[in-house]
Design a protein around this motif. Structure first.
Motif, PDB file in Angstrom:
ATOM      1  N   THR A 178       2.263   3.301  -5.703  1.00 60.39           N
ATOM      2  CA  THR A 178       1.223   1.741  -5.184  1.00 60.39           C
ATOM      3  C   THR A 178       0.209   2.167  -5.383  1.00 60.39           C
ATOM      4  OG1 THR A 178       0.986   3.424  -2.936  1.00 60.39           O
ATOM      5  CG2 THR A 178       3.084   2.942  -2.861  1.00 60.39           C
ATOM      6  N   ASN A 179      -0.597   1.027  -5.040  1.00 61.28           N
ATOM      7  CA  ASN A 179      -1.698   0.332  -5.513  1.00 61.28           C
ATOM      8  C   ASN A 179      -3.180   0.521  -4.080  1.00 61.28           C
ATOM      9  OD1 ASN A 179      -4.436  -0.693  -6.601  1.00 61.28           O
ATOM     10  ND2 ASN A 179      -2.986  -3.199  -7.102  1.00 61.28           N
ATOM     11  N   SER A 180      -2.768   1.874  -4.788  1.00 62.12           N
ATOM     12  CA  SER A 180      -4.109   2.999  -3.895  1.00 62.12           C
ATOM     13  C   SER A 180      -4.339   4.395  -4.293  1.00 62.12           C
ATOM     14  CB  SER A 180      -3.348   2.668  -1.842  1.00 62.12           C
ATOM     15  OG  SER A 180      -2.154   3.595  -2.319  1.00 62.12           O
ATOM     16  N   GLY A 181      -5.730   4.774  -3.562  1.00 59.75           N
ATOM     17  CA  GLY A 181      -5.819   6.091  -3.677  1.00 59.75           C
ATOM     18  C   GLY A 181      -5.515   6.372  -5.146  1.00 59.75           C
ATOM     19  N   GLY A 195      -2.793  -0.968  -0.541  1.00 56.22           N
ATOM     20  CA  GLY A 195      -1.484  -0.546  -0.645  1.00 56.22           C
ATOM     21  C   GLY A 195      -1.328   1.024  -0.660  1.00 56.22           C
ATOM     22  N   SER A 196       0.369   1.529  -0.148  1.00 52.12           N
ATOM     23  CA  SER A 196       0.400   1.972   0.848  1.00 52.12           C
ATOM     24  C   SER A 196       1.826   2.212   1.320  1.00 52.12           C
ATOM     25  CB  SER A 196      -0.156   2.739   2.824  1.00 52.12           C
ATOM     26  OG  SER A 196       0.385   1.622   3.258  1.00 52.12           O
ATOM     27  N   ALA A 197       2.188   3.549   1.520  1.00 53.68           N
ATOM     28  CA  ALA A 197       3.838   3.885   2.026  1.00 53.68           C
ATOM     29  C   ALA A 197       4.510   4.715   2.362  1.00 53.68           C
ATOM     30  CB  ALA A 197       4.588   3.897   0.206  1.00 53.68           C
ATOM     31  N   PHE A 198       5.538   4.822   2.989  1.00 53.17           N
ATOM     32  CA  PHE A 198       6.350   6.367   4.334  1.00 53.17           C
ATOM     33  C   PHE A 198       7.521   6.371   3.748  1.00 53.17           C
ATOM     34  CE2 PHE A 198       8.374   7.713   7.580  1.00 53.17           C
ATOM     35  CZ  PHE A 198       6.796   8.981   7.497  1.00 53.17           C
ATOM     36  N   GLY A 199       8.113   6.981   3.991  1.00 50.85           N
ATOM     37  CA  GLY A 199       9.365   7.536   3.090  1.00 50.85           C
ATOM     38  C   GLY A 199       9.946   8.675   3.181  1.00 50.85           C
ATOM     39  N   TRP A 232       7.008  11.155  -4.484  1.00 54.06           N
ATOM     40  CA  TRP A 232       6.371  10.082  -3.913  1.00 54.06           C
ATOM     41  C   TRP A 232       7.220   8.894  -4.320  1.00 54.06           C
ATOM     42  CZ3 TRP A 232       1.930  11.847  -4.127  1.00 54.06           C
ATOM     43  CH2 TRP A 232       1.835  12.541  -4.603  1.00 54.06           C
ATOM     44  N   THR A 281      -1.818   7.112   1.246  1.00 48.62           N
ATOM     45  CA  THR A 281      -1.734   6.405   0.173  1.00 48.62           C
ATOM     46  C   THR A 281      -1.907   6.853  -1.465  1.00 48.62           C
ATOM     47  OG1 THR A 281      -4.702   6.943   0.110  1.00 48.62           O
ATOM     48  CG2 THR A 281      -3.772   5.387   0.936  1.00 48.62           C
ATOM     49  N   ASP A 282      -1.674   7.177  -2.518  1.00 48.55           N
ATOM     50  CA  ASP A 282      -1.305   7.986  -3.727  1.00 48.55           C
ATOM     51  C   ASP A 282      -2.202   8.910  -3.863  1.00 48.55           C
ATOM     52  OD1 ASP A 282       0.870   6.218  -3.916  1.00 48.55           O
ATOM     53  OD2 ASP A 282      -0.421   5.769  -6.077  1.00 48.55           O
ATOM     54  N   LYS A 283      -2.447  10.625  -4.091  1.00 52.78           N
ATOM     55  CA  LYS A 283      -3.485  11.257  -4.188  1.00 52.78           C
ATOM     56  C   LYS A 283      -3.013  12.187  -4.770  1.00 52.78           C
ATOM     57  CE  LYS A 283      -1.550  13.044  -0.386  1.00 52.78           C
ATOM     58  NZ  LYS A 283      -1.194  13.829   1.157  1.00 52.78           N
ATOM     59  N   ALA A 284      -3.211  12.902  -6.064  1.00 51.72           N
ATOM     60  CA  ALA A 284      -3.330  13.973  -6.671  1.00 51.72           C
ATOM     61  C   ALA A 284      -3.052  15.267  -5.788  1.00 51.72           C
ATOM     62  CB  ALA A 284      -4.896  14.827  -6.678  1.00 51.72           C
TER      63      ALA A 284
END
Length: 374
Positions: free
Chosen positions: A96-99, A106-110, A11, A130-133
């Motif tokens: 990130t400010n998401s999920g 917000g979201s991200a990749f990498g 993450w 997006t952020d998730k469990a």
């Protein structure tokens, strides 16, 4: 420049101490050190462009960052309800400010290879997360950025539910429906483990993680399985989070467990091969198959769990555990793509140093932030 993806997957109450071009780093002995050069075998000058932000990360609580203009921000009220921040650092996690972490977009990749940070334009990324469990399966695949294909790493996950234990291996992500290839139709094999023997190996095919398509509409169900009975149930995310009827749920590229943030059953899990991820090249993963990795599966038994830490699902972002080497207390030589809380602006992010890192916190993190020119 054509970016190379280094998927090892798929993450900030504080002030910017300075925004200069210099950045000290942590000395890797003792609890904290005054500085040094992180992983001197790499060319860290690829992060010379953009704006440097220095963020003091507390040993408890979060520090919040706005990407444009780069700044550490105070967030009044409930941060999960605020769009005033884009990413947050909490100990050795980046969100990130998401999920599961926030209410924004917000979201991200990498990670992608570090020299991609120097690119003048946005690299092609397959999707922004997006952020998730998530839990033991968060890195179950390696991603081929050229062919846009997910390859199972064939890692073996351990699943514990009370006194019962299973081992699980993902055999495939692609299936066929009505004569056409379809993604997110999983195939797995699993077996229950006992103190004195291993139960029969079971293969489950076409586990339906399609969730109505790539957008994964939350109103669309996906398939979940009870490893003890083999019962398969289609559940929406909301229904799954309140149900005890499953161990694992499959939803697009994500596999969730029914414990922690994933659900109420108390399931915990571990990736027995997690330590190998840093050295797994895509070329190595791509040639694996169900036959070649059967020995890996067969090697896991009841005793394999002893002395290991199993965890319920927790919040996972695209930064995962790959942005930092917690043992060495240094940042990864890699870059990420992240979006603003509004979801409309994209940025490169590279982490260049930790100062005064401890076992609980990377200390002051120096990161470089550069907006894309699209």
């Amino acid at each position: 420049m054509k970016p190379r993806f280094l998927w090892l997957a798929p993450w900030l109450a504080l002030a910017c101490a300075s925004c200069s071009d210099s950045a000290g780093t942590k000395d890797n002995t003792g609890d904290a050190g005054p500085g040094g050069t992180p992983d001197a075998g790499h060319d860290w000058s690829v992060f010379s462009s953009g704006t440097e932000l220095r963020v003091a990360v507390p040993e408890s609580g979060r520090a919040y960052v706005r990407l444009d203009p780069p700044a550490v921000v105070q967030v009044p009220g409930d941060p999960k309800a605020s769009s005033d921040w884009d990413i947050a650092l909490e100990q050795y996690d980046v969100y990130t400010n998401s999920g599961a972490s926030g209410s924004a977009h917000g979201s991200a990749f990498g990670p992608i290879d570090a020299p991609s940070y120097s690119a003048a334009t946005l690299p092609q990324v397959p999707l922004l997360f997006t952020d998730k469990a998530g839990g033991a399966f968060v890195k179950w695949y390696a991603y081929d950025g050229d062919a846009h294909v997910l390859y199972s790493r064939y890692h073996v996950a351990g699943i514990q539910d009370g006194a019962r234990r299973w081992k699980v291996q993902v055999l495939g992500y692609y299936g066929e429906r009505d004569g056409a290839p379809v993604s997110a139709l999983y195939k797995i094999r699993y077996a229950e483990l006992f103190a004195d023997h291993v139960g029969d190996t079971v293969e489950a095919s076409t586990l339906d993680g399609t969730a109505g398509g790539p957008a994964a509409d939350p109103s669309k169900p996906s398939e979940c399985i009870d490893l003890g009975t083999g019962t398969r149930t289609m559940l929406t995310p909301a229904a799954a989070s309140a149900s005890n009827a499953w161990h694992l749920c499959f939803r697009r590229d994500a596999i969730g467990g029914n414990g922690g943030l994933g659900g109420p059953r108390g399931v915990t899990s571990i990736d027995f091969d997690d330590a190998a991820i840093a050295g797994e090249a895509l070329a190595q993963v791509r040639v694996r198959n169900a036959d070649s990795e059967k020995a890996r599966f067969d090697a896991i038994n009841w005793a394999s769990f002893e002395g290991k830490t199993l965890r319920g699902d927790r919040v996972i972002s695209a930064f995962g555990e790959t942005w930092a080497d917690r043992n060495a207390r240094t940042p990864a030589y890699a870059a990420w793509v992240a979006t603003s809380a509004g979801g409309e602006k994209k940025y490169f992010i590279g982490f260049t140093s930790f100062e005064n890192a401890t076992a609980a916190s990377p200390g002051t993190v120096a990161l470089r932030i550069k907006p894309f020119k699209e």
